[in-house]
Motif scaffolding. Structure first.
Motif, short mmCIF file in Angstrom:
data_model
loop_
_atom_site.label_atom_id
_atom_site.label_comp_id
_atom_site.label_asym_id
_atom_site.label_seq_id
_atom_site.Cartn_x
_atom_site.Cartn_y
_atom_site.Cartn_z
N GLU A 151 0.77 -1.34 -0.01
CA GLU A 151 -0.06 0.02 -0.19
C GLU A 151 0.83 1.10 -0.01
O GLU A 151 0.46 2.46 -0.38
N SER A 152 2.06 1.32 0.19
CA SER A 152 2.89 2.37 0.21
C SER A 152 2.84 2.71 -1.20
O SER A 152 3.15 2.08 -2.17
N CYS A 153 2.69 4.33 -1.13
CA CYS A 153 2.79 4.99 -2.66
C CYS A 153 4.11 5.21 -3.07
O CYS A 153 4.14 5.34 -4.41
N GLY A 154 4.95 5.17 -2.05
CA GLY A 154 6.46 5.27 -2.60
C GLY A 154 6.82 6.75 -2.52
O GLY A 154 8.04 6.87 -3.00
N GLN A 155 6.17 7.58 -2.29
CA GLN A 155 6.58 8.96 -2.38
C GLN A 155 7.63 9.48 -1.28
O GLN A 155 8.55 10.17 -1.75
N CYS A 156 7.56 8.97 -0.34
CA CYS A 156 8.65 9.21 0.86
C CYS A 156 9.43 8.19 1.04
O CYS A 156 8.93 6.98 1.19
N VAL A 157 10.75 8.41 1.48
CA VAL A 157 11.46 7.26 1.58
C VAL A 157 11.53 6.35 2.96
O VAL A 157 11.52 5.15 2.81
N PRO A 158 11.25 7.20 3.90
CA PRO A 158 11.04 6.32 5.14
C PRO A 158 10.10 5.04 5.08
O PRO A 158 10.09 4.19 5.62
N CYS A 159 8.76 5.39 4.49
CA CYS A 159 7.73 4.65 4.18
C CYS A 159 7.98 3.72 3.10
O CYS A 159 7.93 2.14 3.00
N ARG A 160 8.58 4.14 1.92
CA ARG A 160 8.77 3.26 0.81
C ARG A 160 9.93 2.14 1.11
O ARG A 160 9.71 1.10 0.75
N ALA A 182 9.11 10.56 10.35
CA ALA A 182 9.72 11.07 9.02
C ALA A 182 8.62 10.87 7.90
O ALA A 182 8.93 11.54 6.74
N SER A 183 7.72 9.73 8.03
CA SER A 183 6.69 9.71 6.97
C SER A 183 5.98 10.73 6.68
O SER A 183 5.46 11.34 7.72
N ILE A 184 5.45 10.87 5.50
CA ILE A 184 4.61 12.06 5.11
C ILE A 184 3.29 11.89 5.75
O ILE A 184 2.56 12.75 6.23
N CYS A 185 2.67 10.75 5.63
CA CYS A 185 1.26 10.50 5.97
C CYS A 185 0.94 9.41 6.96
O CYS A 185 2.00 8.58 7.34
N GLY A 186 -0.23 9.33 7.41
CA GLY A 186 -0.45 8.23 8.27
C GLY A 186 -0.33 6.72 7.95
O GLY A 186 0.02 6.13 8.98
N LEU A 187 -0.20 6.39 6.67
CA LEU A 187 0.11 5.17 6.37
C LEU A 187 1.61 4.71 6.88
O LEU A 187 1.79 3.65 7.48
N GLY A 188 2.46 5.59 6.40
CA GLY A 188 3.79 5.42 6.83
C GLY A 188 3.91 5.50 8.63
O GLY A 188 4.71 4.64 9.04
N GLN A 189 3.31 6.26 8.89
CA GLN A 189 3.66 6.72 10.48
C GLN A 189 3.08 5.51 11.31
O GLN A 189 3.36 5.53 12.48
S1 SF4 Z 1 4.02 7.85 4.20
FE1 SF4 Z 1 2.20 8.08 2.69
S2 SF4 Z 1 3.22 9.45 1.24
FE2 SF4 Z 1 4.85 8.47 2.28
S3 SF4 Z 1 5.26 6.46 0.78
FE3 SF4 Z 1 3.87 5.88 2.65
S4 SF4 Z 1 1.87 6.16 1.72
FE4 SF4 Z 1 3.29 7.29 0.43
#
Ligand code: SF4
Length: 117
Positions: A43-52, A88-95
Protein backbone atom coordinates in the motif's frame (compact mmCIF):
# COMPACT_ATOMS: atom_id res chain seq x y z
CA UNK A 1 -13.47 -1.62 26.31
CA UNK A 2 -15.68 0.55 24.13
CA UNK A 3 -14.84 0.33 20.44
CA UNK A 4 -14.31 4.05 20.05
CA UNK A 5 -11.43 6.43 19.47
CA UNK A 6 -11.56 7.39 23.15
CA UNK A 7 -11.80 3.78 24.35
CA UNK A 8 -8.81 2.60 22.36
CA UNK A 9 -6.79 5.69 23.26
CA UNK A 10 -7.41 4.99 26.96
CA UNK A 11 -5.56 1.66 26.68
CA UNK A 12 -2.74 3.04 24.53
CA UNK A 13 -4.08 1.61 21.26
CA UNK A 14 -5.47 3.12 18.09
CA UNK A 15 -8.62 2.28 16.21
CA UNK A 16 -6.90 2.70 12.87
CA UNK A 17 -9.20 1.85 9.98
CA UNK A 18 -11.58 -0.01 12.29
CA UNK A 19 -10.43 -3.54 11.45
CA UNK A 20 -10.76 -5.92 14.39
CA UNK A 21 -8.89 -9.23 14.31
CA UNK A 22 -9.86 -11.78 16.92
CA UNK A 23 -7.25 -14.47 17.59
CA UNK A 24 -7.31 -17.34 20.01
CA UNK A 25 -5.04 -16.89 23.02
CA UNK A 26 -1.61 -18.39 22.36
CA UNK A 27 -1.88 -17.90 18.58
CA UNK A 28 1.50 -17.46 16.91
CA UNK A 29 1.48 -13.80 15.87
CA UNK A 30 4.45 -13.70 13.54
CA UNK A 31 2.53 -14.97 10.47
CA UNK A 32 -0.15 -12.31 11.03
CA UNK A 33 2.46 -9.61 11.51
CA UNK A 34 4.16 -10.68 8.28
CA UNK A 35 0.85 -10.39 6.40
CA UNK A 36 0.35 -6.90 7.83
CA UNK A 37 3.90 -5.94 6.83
CA UNK A 38 3.24 -7.20 3.29
CA UNK A 39 -0.01 -5.21 3.20
CA UNK A 40 1.75 -1.97 4.17
CA UNK A 41 4.59 -2.64 1.71
CA UNK A 42 1.99 -3.06 -1.05
CA UNK A 43 0.00 0.00 0.00
CA UNK A 44 2.96 2.37 0.33
CA UNK A 45 2.68 4.82 -2.56
CA UNK A 46 6.46 5.28 -2.53
CA UNK A 47 6.44 9.05 -2.34
CA UNK A 48 8.63 9.29 0.74
CA UNK A 49 11.73 7.24 1.58
CA UNK A 50 10.98 6.33 5.23
CA UNK A 51 7.77 4.54 4.24
CA UNK A 52 8.89 3.23 0.85
CA UNK A 53 12.09 1.69 2.20
CA UNK A 54 10.95 1.13 5.78
CA UNK A 55 7.99 -1.07 4.87
CA UNK A 56 10.27 -3.27 2.73
CA UNK A 57 12.89 -3.50 5.50
CA UNK A 58 10.27 -4.42 8.11
CA UNK A 59 8.94 -7.20 5.89
CA UNK A 60 12.48 -8.51 5.29
CA UNK A 61 13.22 -8.40 9.02
CA UNK A 62 10.13 -10.45 9.82
CA UNK A 63 10.96 -12.98 7.09
CA UNK A 64 14.45 -13.47 8.60
CA UNK A 65 12.95 -13.75 12.08
CA UNK A 66 10.55 -16.42 10.85
CA UNK A 67 13.37 -18.43 9.28
CA UNK A 68 15.93 -18.50 12.05
CA UNK A 69 14.10 -17.18 15.10
CA UNK A 70 14.01 -13.56 16.23
CA UNK A 71 17.00 -11.97 17.93
CA UNK A 72 17.70 -8.98 20.15
CA UNK A 73 19.20 -7.28 17.07
CA UNK A 74 15.86 -7.72 15.27
CA UNK A 75 14.05 -5.90 18.06
CA UNK A 76 16.61 -3.09 18.08
CA UNK A 77 16.43 -2.68 14.30
CA UNK A 78 12.64 -2.77 14.36
CA UNK A 79 12.59 -0.10 17.05
CA UNK A 80 14.86 2.15 14.95
CA UNK A 81 12.81 1.56 11.79
CA UNK A 82 9.55 2.27 13.58
CA UNK A 83 10.88 5.50 15.06
CA UNK A 84 12.11 6.79 11.71
CA UNK A 85 8.88 5.81 9.95
CA UNK A 86 6.73 7.45 12.64
CA UNK A 87 8.79 10.64 12.68
CA UNK A 88 9.59 11.12 9.00
CA UNK A 89 6.83 9.55 6.89
CA UNK A 90 4.60 12.04 5.14
CA UNK A 91 1.21 10.51 5.91
CA UNK A 92 -0.56 8.28 8.37
CA UNK A 93 0.09 5.07 6.46
CA UNK A 94 3.85 5.21 6.96
CA UNK A 95 3.50 6.74 10.43
CA UNK A 96 1.39 3.82 11.67
CA UNK A 97 2.63 0.93 9.50
CA UNK A 98 4.50 -0.65 12.41
CA UNK A 99 1.99 0.09 15.18
CA UNK A 100 0.69 -3.48 15.50
CA UNK A 101 4.20 -4.88 15.42
CA UNK A 102 5.44 -2.39 18.02
CA UNK A 103 2.53 -3.30 20.25
CA UNK A 104 3.19 -7.04 19.92
CA UNK A 105 6.87 -6.58 20.73
CA UNK A 106 6.15 -4.31 23.71
CA UNK A 107 3.82 -6.94 25.14
CA UNK A 108 6.38 -9.64 24.34
CA UNK A 109 3.91 -11.39 22.06
CA UNK A 110 6.29 -11.42 19.10
CA UNK A 111 10.00 -11.32 18.33
CA UNK A 112 10.91 -12.88 21.66
CA UNK A 113 14.50 -14.14 21.36
CA UNK A 114 14.84 -17.45 19.58
CA UNK A 115 18.21 -18.10 21.22
CA UNK A 116 20.47 -16.40 18.69
CA UNK A 117 21.53 -12.76 18.87
S1 SF4 B 1 3.93 7.65 4.16
FE1 SF4 B 1 2.22 8.08 2.80
S2 SF4 B 1 3.12 9.47 1.28
FE2 SF4 B 1 4.85 8.43 2.25
S3 SF4 B 1 5.24 6.65 0.89
FE3 SF4 B 1 3.87 6.00 2.60
S4 SF4 B 1 1.82 6.13 1.71
FE4 SF4 B 1 3.19 7.38 0.44
Amino acid sequence: MPLSFEGTRAIGATLGSGVVMVLREGTELLPYLRRMAAFFRDESCGQCVPCRVGTVRVEELLARAALRGPTADDRALLSDLSQVMRDASICGLGQTATSALDSAVKRRLALVDGGAS
